[in-house]
Write a protein that holds these residues in place. Structure first.
Motif, PDB file in Angstrom:
ATOM      1  N   LEU A 179       0.432  -1.263  -0.041  1.00 42.44           N
ATOM      2  CA  LEU A 179       0.405   0.304   0.223  1.00 42.44           C
ATOM      3  C   LEU A 179       0.838   1.876   0.372  1.00 42.44           C
ATOM      4  O   LEU A 179       0.237   2.433  -0.464  1.00 42.44           O
ATOM      5  N   LYS A 180       1.963   1.076   0.770  1.00 48.31           N
ATOM      6  CA  LYS A 180       2.852   2.356   0.635  1.00 48.31           C
ATOM      7  C   LYS A 180       3.312   3.053  -0.815  1.00 48.31           C
ATOM      8  O   LYS A 180       3.209   3.861  -0.746  1.00 48.31           O
ATOM      9  N   LYS A 181       3.576   1.424  -1.211  1.00 54.90           N
ATOM     10  CA  LYS A 181       4.828   1.806  -2.759  1.00 54.90           C
ATOM     11  C   LYS A 181       3.105   2.299  -3.685  1.00 54.90           C
ATOM     12  O   LYS A 181       4.074   2.679  -4.764  1.00 54.90           O
ATOM     13  N   VAL A 186       2.311   8.465  -9.233  1.00 51.37           N
ATOM     14  CA  VAL A 186       0.740   8.636  -9.973  1.00 51.37           C
ATOM     15  C   VAL A 186       1.296   8.508 -11.478  1.00 51.37           C
ATOM     16  O   VAL A 186       2.397   9.185 -12.124  1.00 51.37           O
ATOM     17  N   HIS A 187       0.710   6.941 -11.548  1.00 51.67           N
ATOM     18  CA  HIS A 187       0.239   6.770 -12.897  1.00 51.67           C
ATOM     19  C   HIS A 187      -0.949   6.678 -13.931  1.00 51.67           C
ATOM     20  O   HIS A 187      -2.547   7.103 -12.789  1.00 51.67           O
ATOM     21  N   ASN A 188      -1.034   7.665 -14.582  1.00 51.35           N
ATOM     22  CA  ASN A 188      -2.076   7.921 -15.777  1.00 51.35           C
ATOM     23  C   ASN A 188      -2.328   7.173 -17.172  1.00 51.35           C
ATOM     24  O   ASN A 188      -1.654   7.246 -17.754  1.00 51.35           O
ATOM     25  N   TYR A 189      -3.592   6.128 -17.153  1.00 50.27           N
ATOM     26  CA  TYR A 189      -3.507   5.634 -18.798  1.00 50.27           C
ATOM     27  C   TYR A 189      -3.663   6.455 -19.471  1.00 50.27           C
ATOM     28  O   TYR A 189      -4.086   5.694 -20.741  1.00 50.27           O
ATOM     29  N   ASN A 260       8.497  -0.787  -9.120  1.00 50.45           N
ATOM     30  CA  ASN A 260       7.818  -1.260  -8.108  1.00 50.45           C
ATOM     31  C   ASN A 260       6.425  -0.851  -8.613  1.00 50.45           C
ATOM     32  O   ASN A 260       5.898  -0.195  -9.584  1.00 50.45           O
ATOM     33  N   PRO A 261       5.707  -2.035  -9.852  1.00 46.20           N
ATOM     34  CA  PRO A 261       4.289  -2.344  -9.944  1.00 46.20           C
ATOM     35  C   PRO A 261       3.457  -1.997  -9.769  1.00 46.20           C
ATOM     36  O   PRO A 261       2.075  -1.578 -10.730  1.00 46.20           O
ATOM     37  N   TYR A 262       3.722  -1.093  -8.331  1.00 47.01           N
ATOM     38  CA  TYR A 262       1.905  -1.218  -7.738  1.00 47.01           C
ATOM     39  C   TYR A 262       1.176   0.198  -7.902  1.00 47.01           C
ATOM     40  O   TYR A 262      -0.359  -0.221  -7.951  1.00 47.01           O
ATOM     41  N   PRO A 263       1.931   1.557  -8.230  1.00 46.36           N
ATOM     42  CA  PRO A 263       1.598   2.196  -8.771  1.00 46.36           C
ATOM     43  C   PRO A 263       0.634   1.968 -10.079  1.00 46.36           C
ATOM     44  O   PRO A 263      -0.764   2.695 -11.005  1.00 46.36           O
ATOM     45  N   TYR A 264       1.030   0.826 -10.988  1.00 44.57           N
ATOM     46  CA  TYR A 264       0.418   0.306 -12.612  1.00 44.57           C
ATOM     47  C   TYR A 264      -0.897   0.163 -11.925  1.00 44.57           C
ATOM     48  O   TYR A 264      -1.864   0.396 -12.564  1.00 44.57           O
ATOM     49  N   ILE A 265      -1.134  -1.209 -11.187  1.00 46.97           N
ATOM     50  CA  ILE A 265      -2.090  -1.819 -10.982  1.00 46.97           C
ATOM     51  C   ILE A 265      -3.062  -1.137 -10.104  1.00 46.97           C
ATOM     52  O   ILE A 265      -4.466  -0.747 -10.413  1.00 46.97           O
TER      53      ILE A 265
END
Length: 376
Positions: A179-181, A186-189, A260-265
């Motif tokens: 959750l921290k990562k 911020v990623h935007n598609y 760090n894949p989590y912002p993409y998810i």
């Protein structure tokens, strides 16, 4: 980079240092997770990684050939490997996956207790000789740890082999860390259409080629959406070619490996795992705790993680079921909100301290047996 290495690193960070002294032995010093190796453990490196080699293609090719030859010699003569690289005697030697079975079982340290860890679903593997080889090797370990109940049960169901000296311990899911990562950037598609994300190694058995076919069918039927895959692997070129053939280069996004894949998810609306074979995939628990609605194939121990229709949707590995599940996510916001609500207490499912306690108990018991055998 991968699930098993991440599990190993987490255990090295969190198992009690007042009870154990750890040494990590690496065949190759390479990979994205090298930087995450704890500084307070002993490290044995058998051979250099590509990062430490010459930038000259010709010289690097010679270095790689020499490295391969040395690894083959060490594999054939483990006593030579230990004489050169492993001067100490260890109480317990652990194989974190089947790829390391031979290395641990062939250790010349005859007094150590050998522990094997198995995370794979043998029901998927159609190479019976390979499966039986692994099953027989697991019998030789002093103790086996299985990554899910299904992983152990399917061996009994298909091959009538049981492991009395074994237990099931789930992999640790680092909820707070994930959750921290996820908040680090911020990623935007950049799309008005819903986005499915997925994460995994790009291997044929992970099912991304099937997911792409379903993606194309949905688009052709007017259900507009995008898919973003986080992960690298040997299927990348095949998927790129398939994407071009299907004409979905703009909507089927291959993000490759991400530290760090989590912002993409987090930036996606839904998550889908189309795999043909798994044991107890960390990503399911991670995504569930991020409160994303999940579609997953019902393979391995995934049914031990997802309660179908409550905090996720389980499907068979086939295009039609995948199509209908994705279509329902796109068209049925009530279902999506119900699944999001079902993940409210997801963190309670994954108690990392209990897992550390279970593994500590296994190691302590094996150490006691070693001492007992030495007294006999």
């Amino acid at each position: 980079m991968g699930g098993v290495p991440r599990v190993v690193l987490d255990l090295l960070r969190n198992l009690p240092k007042d009870k154990f002294e750890f040494t990590l032995m690496l065949n190759l010093y390479q990979g994205e997770l090298i930087q995450d190796i704890p500084k307070d453990i002993n490290l044995i490196t058998i051979e250099k990684g590509k990062e430490q080699m010459s930038s000259s293609p010709i010289i690097q090719k010679m270095q790689l050939a020499w490295r391969r030859l040395k690894l083959e010699i060490y594999d054939r003569f483990p006593s030579l490997l230990y004489a050169i690289k492993v001067p100490e005697q260890y109480d317990i030697e652990v194989s974190p996956g089947y790829a390391e079975f031979d290395m641990v079982l062939n250790s010349p340290n005859k007094k150590s207790r050998k522990i094997g860890w198995f995370h794979s679903d043998v029901g998927y593997d159609k190479d019976e000789d390979r499966v039986m080889s692994r099953i027989e090797k697991m019998k030789r370990f002093d103790f086996m740890i299985f990554g899910s109940k299904q992983t152990r049960q399917v061996i009994e169901d298909l091959y009538q082999v049981t492991y009395p000296k074994s237990t099931v311990i789930y992999n640790v899911i680092k909820v707070k860390e994930v959750l921290k990562k996820a908040e680090l950037f911020v990623h935007n598609y950049n799309t008005k259409f819903p986005v499915f994300s997925s994460m995994g190694r790009l291997h044929n058995r992970k099912g991304y080629h099937t997911l792409m076919n379903v993606h194309k069918r949905l688009l052709d039927d007017g259900f507009l959406h995008k898919i973003a895959i986080v992960g690298g692997g040997n299927e990348m070129e095949n998927l790129i070619n398939q994407r071009k053939q299907l004409g979905v280069e703009d909507s089927f996004i291959l993000l490759d490996t991400q530290t760090n894949p989590y912002p993409y998810i987090k930036a996606a609306d839904y998550f889908i795992l189309p795999t043909q074979s798994e044991s107890y995939p960390l990503v399911i628990g991670e995504v569930m705790c991020m409160r994303k609605p999940i579609i997953s194939t019902n393979v391995g121990g995934i049914a031990e993680m997802i309660e179908d229709g409550i905090d996720g949707v389980l499907i068979k590995y086939n295009e039609n079921e995948m199509y209908e599940a994705m279509k329902s996510f796109i068209t049925n916001p009530t279902l999506v909100q119900k699944l999001i609500g079902g993940t409210e207490n997801a963190e309670n499912k994954f108690d990392e301290n209990e897992i550390y306690r279970q593994i500590t108990e296994v190691f302590e018991n094996q150490y006691k047996l070693k001492l007992k055998n030495e007294r006999v």
